[in-house]
Motif scaffolding. Structure first.
Motif, mmCIF file in Angstrom:
data_model
loop_
_atom_site.group_PDB
_atom_site.id
_atom_site.type_symbol
_atom_site.label_atom_id
_atom_site.label_comp_id
_atom_site.label_asym_id
_atom_site.label_seq_id
_atom_site.Cartn_x
_atom_site.Cartn_y
_atom_site.Cartn_z
ATOM 1 N N TRP A 18 -39.409 21.255 34.622
ATOM 2 C CA TRP A 18 -38.267 20.341 34.699
ATOM 3 C C TRP A 18 -38.068 19.771 36.097
ATOM 4 C CZ3 TRP A 18 -38.597 20.509 29.885
ATOM 5 C CH2 TRP A 18 -38.695 21.710 29.186
ATOM 6 N N ILE A 76 -31.904 14.179 30.935
ATOM 7 C CA ILE A 76 -32.596 15.420 30.607
ATOM 8 C C ILE A 76 -33.829 15.111 29.771
ATOM 9 C CG2 ILE A 76 -32.389 17.646 29.405
ATOM 10 C CD1 ILE A 76 -29.308 17.353 29.815
ATOM 11 N N SER A 126 -31.100 22.824 28.866
ATOM 12 C CA SER A 126 -30.255 21.871 29.587
ATOM 13 C C SER A 126 -29.486 20.974 28.618
ATOM 14 C CB SER A 126 -31.109 21.043 30.537
ATOM 15 O OG SER A 126 -30.307 20.421 31.502
ATOM 16 N N HIS A 133 -36.579 10.605 29.430
ATOM 17 C CA HIS A 133 -35.339 11.374 29.580
ATOM 18 C C HIS A 133 -34.282 10.834 28.628
ATOM 19 C CE1 HIS A 133 -37.142 12.989 33.166
ATOM 20 N NE2 HIS A 133 -36.079 13.737 33.386
#
Length: 195
Positions: free
Chosen positions: A35, A133, A140, A168
């Protein structure tokens, strides 16, 4: 500035956080690597902790960033940054964060995000906070979903993460959506955290 709720606190990053920061990053390398932002062209040496803190402090003085250490009962356990702060007609910013794996899943990160979001929207006067994210990052995504951030869409190839340009999902919350504050809403559904 210090923001806190029970054992969870956000405070400015300090130079003396260098050793705990390095220790946590080393211990959590495998947990964080998928990440973590990377540079598409890596010709410069990695920034030292001291240089990172100096850069974040300069950005904070310019009103573009709010960098925080996340602590649990006073112990450094992660980092949260409100960055990309833009004023004028947008009045927004975005939040990025990481946490020690041993403290994940206990409500620490939703509490930290709620504290930072309330500070950004209620105290600083921003209108919009977003968190981007990777779709594969279920942990997350659970944080923002628990807090009621709404999914706004997909940004294809948005950031260079773990060596590739990655898509994302964008999660957003605005000041009108949480008139009583995000922390109050989070506490009402999950109760306070205890050390």
């Amino acid at each position: 500035m210090r923001l806190s709720d029970g054992p969870v606190a956000l405070r400015p990053l300090r130079m003396r956080d260098a050793q705990p920061w390095h220790d946590l990053r080393r211990e959590n390398h495998t947990w964080l690597k998928p990440w973590e932002a990377t540079r598409p062209v890596d010709e410069t040496p990695e920034m030292s902790f001291a240089n990172m803190v100096r850069r974040l402090r300069a950005e904070a003085r310019a009103g573009r960033t709010m960098p925080f250490a996340i602590t649990w009962s006073g112990t450094f356990i992660g980092q949260l940054t409100v960055s990309g702060i833009t004023w004028g007609s947008l009045c927004g910013g975005h939040i990025g964060y990481w946490i020690d794996k041993g403290h994940a899943g206990r409500g620490v990160m939703p509490t930290a995000v709620a504290l930072a979001t309330d500070h950004a929207l209620q105290t600083m006067g921003l209108h919009r906070v977003e968190i981007c994210i990777r779709p594969e990052n279920a942990n997350s995504r659970r944080v923002v979903e628990k807090l009621g951030f709404r999914e706004e869409g997909l940004r294809p190839a948005y950031l260079h993460i773990d060596g590739e340009w990655r898509d994302h999902l964008v999660y957003v919350i605005t000041s009108e959506e949480i008139p009583g504050g995000l922390l109050n809403r989070w506490r009402a559904t999950h109760g306070p955290l205890h050390a």
